[in-house]
Design a protein around this motif. Structure first.
Motif, PDB file in Angstrom:
ATOM      1  N   GLY A  82       1.207  -1.172  -0.011  1.00  0.00           N
ATOM      2  CA  GLY A  82       0.146  -0.012   0.201  1.00  0.00           C
ATOM      3  C   GLY A  82       0.909   0.800  -0.165  1.00  0.00           C
ATOM      4  O   GLY A  82       0.099   2.360  -1.191  1.00  0.00           O
ATOM      5  N   ILE A  83       1.718   1.529   0.716  1.00  0.00           N
ATOM      6  CA  ILE A  83       2.991   2.671   0.763  1.00  0.00           C
ATOM      7  C   ILE A  83       3.866   2.329  -0.147  1.00  0.00           C
ATOM      8  O   ILE A  83       4.450   3.941  -0.867  1.00  0.00           O
ATOM      9  CB  ILE A  83       2.915   2.953   2.321  1.00  0.00           C
ATOM     10  CG1 ILE A  83       1.978   2.562   3.415  1.00  0.00           C
ATOM     11  CG2 ILE A  83       4.083   3.486   2.798  1.00  0.00           C
ATOM     12  CD1 ILE A  83       2.572   2.634   5.149  1.00  0.00           C
ATOM     13  N   ALA A  84       4.756   1.624  -0.297  1.00  0.00           N
ATOM     14  CA  ALA A  84       5.818   1.147  -1.402  1.00  0.00           C
ATOM     15  C   ALA A  84       5.094   1.415  -2.840  1.00  0.00           C
ATOM     16  O   ALA A  84       6.169   2.736  -3.267  1.00  0.00           O
ATOM     17  CB  ALA A  84       6.882   0.038  -1.049  1.00  0.00           C
ATOM     18  N   PRO A  85       4.519   1.669  -3.290  1.00  0.00           N
ATOM     19  CA  PRO A  85       4.187   1.946  -4.310  1.00  0.00           C
ATOM     20  C   PRO A  85       3.754   2.887  -4.614  1.00  0.00           C
ATOM     21  O   PRO A  85       4.419   4.020  -5.629  1.00  0.00           O
ATOM     22  CB  PRO A  85       2.828   1.379  -5.072  1.00  0.00           C
ATOM     23  CG  PRO A  85       2.718   0.314  -3.635  1.00  0.00           C
ATOM     24  CD  PRO A  85       3.293   0.262  -2.320  1.00  0.00           C
ATOM     25  N   GLY A  86       3.389   3.814  -3.401  1.00  0.00           N
ATOM     26  CA  GLY A  86       2.877   5.991  -3.793  1.00  0.00           C
ATOM     27  C   GLY A  86       4.282   6.265  -3.219  1.00  0.00           C
ATOM     28  O   GLY A  86       4.719   7.344  -4.393  1.00  0.00           O
ATOM     29  N   VAL A  87       5.831   5.532  -2.536  1.00  0.00           N
ATOM     30  CA  VAL A  87       7.001   6.638  -2.986  1.00  0.00           C
ATOM     31  C   VAL A  87       7.444   5.929  -3.837  1.00  0.00           C
ATOM     32  O   VAL A  87       8.427   6.485  -4.730  1.00  0.00           O
ATOM     33  CB  VAL A  87       7.768   6.056  -1.450  1.00  0.00           C
ATOM     34  CG1 VAL A  87       9.088   6.073  -1.171  1.00  0.00           C
ATOM     35  CG2 VAL A  87       7.080   5.677  -0.121  1.00  0.00           C
ATOM     36  N   PHE A  88       7.476   4.900  -4.147  1.00  0.00           N
ATOM     37  CA  PHE A  88       8.061   4.761  -5.455  1.00  0.00           C
ATOM     38  C   PHE A  88       7.314   5.978  -6.576  1.00  0.00           C
ATOM     39  O   PHE A  88       7.898   6.485  -7.702  1.00  0.00           O
ATOM     40  CB  PHE A  88       7.541   3.818  -6.539  1.00  0.00           C
ATOM     41  CG  PHE A  88       8.627   2.320  -6.094  1.00  0.00           C
ATOM     42  CD1 PHE A  88      10.424   2.783  -6.590  1.00  0.00           C
ATOM     43  CD2 PHE A  88       8.353   1.541  -5.265  1.00  0.00           C
ATOM     44  CE1 PHE A  88      11.132   1.324  -5.755  1.00  0.00           C
ATOM     45  CE2 PHE A  88       9.094   0.170  -5.535  1.00  0.00           C
ATOM     46  CZ  PHE A  88      10.425   0.289  -5.334  1.00  0.00           C
ATOM     47  N   ALA A  89       6.075   6.257  -6.692  1.00  0.00           N
ATOM     48  CA  ALA A  89       4.799   7.205  -7.437  1.00  0.00           C
ATOM     49  C   ALA A  89       5.740   8.361  -6.960  1.00  0.00           C
ATOM     50  O   ALA A  89       6.152   9.687  -7.874  1.00  0.00           O
ATOM     51  CB  ALA A  89       3.891   7.301  -7.512  1.00  0.00           C
ATOM     52  N   GLU A  90       6.261   8.826  -6.195  1.00  0.00           N
ATOM     53  CA  GLU A  90       6.540  10.576  -5.558  1.00  0.00           C
ATOM     54  C   GLU A  90       7.509  10.768  -5.908  1.00  0.00           C
ATOM     55  O   GLU A  90       8.061  11.439  -6.666  1.00  0.00           O
ATOM     56  CB  GLU A  90       7.001  10.112  -4.274  1.00  0.00           C
ATOM     57  CG  GLU A  90       5.670  10.533  -3.640  1.00  0.00           C
ATOM     58  CD  GLU A  90       5.748  10.403  -1.490  1.00  0.00           C
ATOM     59  OE1 GLU A  90       4.417  10.357  -1.454  1.00  0.00           O
ATOM     60  OE2 GLU A  90       6.146  10.169  -1.315  1.00  0.00           O
ATOM     61  N   GLU A  91       8.876   9.373  -5.542  1.00  0.00           N
ATOM     62  CA  GLU A  91      10.225   9.679  -6.378  1.00  0.00           C
ATOM     63  C   GLU A  91      10.242   9.452  -8.197  1.00  0.00           C
ATOM     64  O   GLU A  91      11.031   9.919  -8.733  1.00  0.00           O
ATOM     65  CB  GLU A  91      11.407   8.279  -6.006  1.00  0.00           C
ATOM     66  CG  GLU A  91      11.271   7.770  -4.746  1.00  0.00           C
ATOM     67  CD  GLU A  91      12.143   9.589  -4.431  1.00  0.00           C
ATOM     68  OE1 GLU A  91      12.509  10.087  -4.796  1.00  0.00           O
ATOM     69  OE2 GLU A  91      10.780  10.463  -3.086  1.00  0.00           O
ATOM     70  N   ALA A  92       9.032   9.067  -9.020  1.00  0.00           N
ATOM     71  CA  ALA A  92       9.146   8.613 -10.453  1.00  0.00           C
ATOM     72  C   ALA A  92       8.962  10.505 -10.919  1.00  0.00           C
ATOM     73  O   ALA A  92       9.459  11.064 -11.534  1.00  0.00           O
ATOM     74  CB  ALA A  92       8.221   7.517 -10.711  1.00  0.00           C
ATOM     75  N   ALA A  93       7.999  10.908  -9.984  1.00  0.00           N
ATOM     76  CA  ALA A  93       7.194  12.156 -10.423  1.00  0.00           C
ATOM     77  C   ALA A  93       8.737  12.891 -10.763  1.00  0.00           C
ATOM     78  O   ALA A  93       8.692  13.772 -11.084  1.00  0.00           O
ATOM     79  CB  ALA A  93       5.958  12.337  -9.793  1.00  0.00           C
TER      80      ALA A  93
END
Length: 298
Positions: A82-93
């Motif tokens: 749940g949390i890790a994918p959002g962190v990846f998305a933030e860093e990808a952005a």
């Protein structure tokens, strides 16, 4: 064809990660990490790795996949799924990178009588399903370029999965009982990898979103087990494989009620892949054909 300078791949030792690794190398330089190299339950570790590698493609098949165990480890399942994918998305952005992530049919409750489409209402029955849905929403909330592939009943020649379990049990046991009232599409890790590469080759802005990625057709867990054993039997003498104690015709049918598990599973896991086919012009094999391709590699 799309090319990526640096590709970060998580879960290299998982079924999908293992299948993706050689195929992603046709698109760019791949930095493949396992659980020991990247703890997805640690957001700071995720940020450090992404900022160090600076990939322009992040592919995240790694997940907490112990569906029943997740009922007693909800915090860990949510951290990874749940949390890790959002962190990846933030860093990808921050990098302007594309994020590819994998989700599951378990975001649905299985009450629909026909195949689910991407816009259908979600209602997970388990901690695992809820954690995967949280990951989808976390990615979408960030707004980074992303592809989320929902898949189902994943198996392959590598790793722990239903195919390998059935073959092991059929060699060890005298009887085998399999649930016959849950339906879905068994999907090989190789098929998932092929569809992913096809989509990445055609990637362009505006194709973001959730896609259902499955092999075509429909069966039950019982039907899947019988087909596994039937295909094994047809190759057994030619390949000089050891004979199994249980034949496909001997597998006994049981209901979900007769095989209680900690986590509830949807009775209908069917998903329509029409959106994927239309957007990326990619049609997956029928599930039994994909199974044949996997079994011949055993």
């Amino acid at each position: 064809m799309a090319k990526f300078n640096k590709i970060l791949l998580t879960g290299i030792n998982g079924q999908v990660g293992h299948a993706l690794y050689p195929k992603l190398q046709t698109l760019g330089e791949v930095f493949a990490l396992d659980r020991g190299q990247l703890d997805l339950a640690n957001p700071d570790a995720i940020r450090e790795v992404v900022q160090r590698i600076k990939p322009d493609l992040i592919t995240n098949p790694a997940a907490y996949t112990a569906v029943d165990k997740a009922e007693s480890e909800p915090e860990l399942a949510h951290a990874i799924n749940g949390i890790a994918p959002g962190v990846f998305a933030e860093e990808a952005a921050k990098l302007g990178a594309l994020l590819v992530h994998y989700s599951t049919d378990y975001v649905f409750d299985g009450k629909k009588t026909t195949a689910y489409i991407e816009s259908d209402e979600t209602n997970p029955l388990s901690v695992y399903g809820a954690s995967k849905l949280a990951g989808e929403k976390a990615i979408q909330a960030v707004g980074a370029a992303h592809l989320i592939f929902r898949t189902s009943w994943v198996y392959g020649a590598y790793g722990k999965n239903f195919l390998r379990t059935i073959l092991r049990l059929a060699a060890e046991r005298d009887t085998l009982s399999i649930v016959a009232d849950q339906f879905g599409a068994p999907t090989s890790s190789e098929s998932i990898a092929d569809a992913t590469i096809s989509a990445l080759q055609q990637w362009e802005t505006g194709k973001d979103g959730i896609y259902h990625l499955i092999n075509s057709g429909k069966t039950s867990w019982l039907g899947f087990a019988k087909e596994i054993l039937s295909q094994y039997e047809s190759l057994q003498e030619v390949r000089k494989w050891p004979p199994l104690k249980i034949k496909s015709a001997d597998v006994r049918s049981i209901t979900t009620a007769e095989y209680p598990t900690q986590a509830h599973r949807p009775a209908n896991s069917m998903m329509s892949a029409h959106k994927l086919e239309k957007t990326f012009n990619h049609t997956s094999n029928a599930w039994n054909q994909a199974l044949s391709q996997v079994i011949t590699t055993l």
